[in-house]
Each structure stands twice: as C-alpha cells, then as structure tokens.
Design an enzyme around this catalytic site. Structure first.
Site, PDB file in Angstrom:
ATOM      1  N   SER A 136       0.858  -1.187   0.000  1.00  0.00           N
ATOM      2  CA  SER A 136       0.000   0.000   0.000  1.00  0.00           C
ATOM      3  C   SER A 136       0.887   1.228   0.000  1.00  0.00           C
ATOM      4  CB  SER A 136      -0.901   0.016   1.250  1.00  0.00           C
ATOM      5  OG  SER A 136      -1.553   1.263   1.403  1.00  0.00           O
ATOM      6  N   TYR A 149      -1.011  -0.763  10.474  1.00  0.00           N
ATOM      7  CA  TYR A 149      -1.153  -1.083   9.054  1.00  0.00           C
ATOM      8  C   TYR A 149       0.045  -0.552   8.260  1.00  0.00           C
ATOM      9  CZ  TYR A 149      -3.309  -1.342   4.403  1.00  0.00           C
ATOM     10  OH  TYR A 149      -3.587  -1.598   3.084  1.00  0.00           O
TER      11      TYR A 149
END
Length: 256
Positions: A136, A149
């Site tokens: 990501s 995350y």
C-alpha cells in the site's frame, strides 16, 4: 485469451476485493485460478472446470500448502501467485491493543512469508514464475492512528525485495503492487462512515478521484504475467499520483 494462456494462478483473499478482481481478470485472459479465502463461502464462485476455491487461513502454513497442492493436482502446475489477503486496524500508537497489532502483522506479513515459502517450490517445478504481494502507499510513510497497518505494509515491500533477490536465480520474480485509495471492501467503512476522510483522501490525489479495484487488478496481472519478464524487486504504486508529490502543498483542482 492472450499469447500467455494456460497459466495457472493462485490467489489469497480471492473471495472479495482486489483478490477477486485479479482472479476474474486472470480467468478471462490467462488460465485457471485457485483461490484461498478464510471464508469458504466467499470462494464458492470458483467452483468450475477452470477454477477451484479453498477455505483456509493464510496465517497457517498447512493451509497455504493445501492451496498449492490443489493447484498442482487440478491443473498440473503453478505459474503465478498473488498474495492479496490483508486486514487493517486504526488506533493511536499508545492505545491500540498490541493483540490487534500482532494480528495485523500475522495476516499482512507473516502470511506473506508463509505464502512465499509454500509456493516457491511449485513455481520452481514449473520452471519459474511470478509472485505479486499487495502492499500500500501507506507503507511509504506515516499516517495518523494507522501505524500498525503502515508498519505491516512497509514490511511487505521490503520482504518482496529481499525474496526477489533470493529467488531470482530460480526464475522466480517477486514484485509488489502498492495501491492508493481504492474502492474495495476494506475501504468501505471510510466511504460509509467517514465522508470527511473519504473526501480528504480524494482531494489529496493529483488525479482527484479514488481508484477502482479493476484498475489495480490490471497492474497485478501485468506483474504476475510473463509480460513483465524482466521486472523483479519492484514496488509499483497504483495510486492516482499520491507518491509523486510531497505533502507540503495540495494538488490543483481538476479542470471542469
């Protein structure tokens, strides 16, 4: 079908989101798909002569190995692997329960290691192949209350680079796709419950819009296929230009 037809792919997280979007594209263009998902019902759509679904937990080595066996038993080989399964978590660095952090790291990072270890021998038996990990743009920097995350996705990118170096001599390529804000099941809560955050993310992108999962799937499929045969250890942002600018100034509005 393309010139690269008859290629067999294994996809984790194939029941929804980017995993399913990639699987559908691969079936249409290249060949059979084996999909692994923690909820078996979500991969029921992979019941057919050119596809197979399996319920299993990507954090368990034996479930990753079972998916590889299924691919080789049903279709005779394995050519491409997409490790798409992932979860997120939000919370201040001083407050988020460390058990939640551990779970994020297990699903996003440890499971990627298990996936690589389970699939590399099969790719080697097929004469080489490709692995694509899903990271990501959140893995390129820090975000408020998103540290778990962000940490996991930074680890995924460097895991892929390191694995690419180890496996290149076997003809196995390892690359990363790093999406920006994209309409998927994982981002649905932002769309539904945090409209200000949704709009802020949109406005931060030079392209001034969220991405669609089919757009990200195109990039995954490119790196998974022989069309990218001289690319390994790469991290490809698919982010509407997010990583192409600094955070100092907002991008100009799109012309009407």
């Amino acid at each position: 079908m393309t010139e690269h037809s008859g290629l067999v792919a294994l996809v984790t997280g194939a029941g929804s989101g980017l995993g399913r979007a990639f699987a559908e594209l691969w079936l249409d263009r290249h060949g059979p798909v084996v999909g692994l998902d923690v909820v078996a019902e979500r991969v029921a759509w992979l019941d057919g002569p050119d596809r197979a679904g399996l319920g299993g937990d990507v954090t368990r080595a034996e479930d990753n190995e079972a998916a590889v066996r299924l691919a080789e038993e049903r279709f005779g080989r394995l050519d491409a692997v997409v490790l798409s399964a992932g979860i997120t978590a939000w919370g201040h660095v001083e407050e988020l329960d460390l058990a939640v952090y551990d779970r994020v790291m297990d699903v996003n990072v440890r499971a990627a290691v298990l996936g690589l270890r389970a699939t590399a021998p099969a790719l080697r038996r097929a004469g080489g192949g490709s692995v694509v990990l899903l990271s990501s743009v959140s893995g390129t920097g820090g975000e408020p209350e998103h540290w778990a995350y962000c940490t996991s996705k930074a680890a995924v990118s460097n895991l892929a680079r390191s694995a690419a170096v180890d496996l290149a001599r076997d003809g196995i390529r390892v690359n990363v796709v790093a999406p920006g804000p994209t309409h998927t099941d994982l981002t649905l809560p932002i769309r539904q419950s945090a409209p200000e955050k949704y709009e802020a993310l949109r406005a931060s992108l030079p392209m001034q819009r969220w991405g669609e999962q089919e757009e990200v799937a195109e990039a995954i499929a490119f790196l998974a296929s022989p069309a990218s045969s001289f690319i390994t250890a790469a991290v490809l942002p698919v982010d509407g230009g997010a990583t192409g600018r600094t955070a100092l100034l907002a991008p100009p509005a799109v012309r009407e």
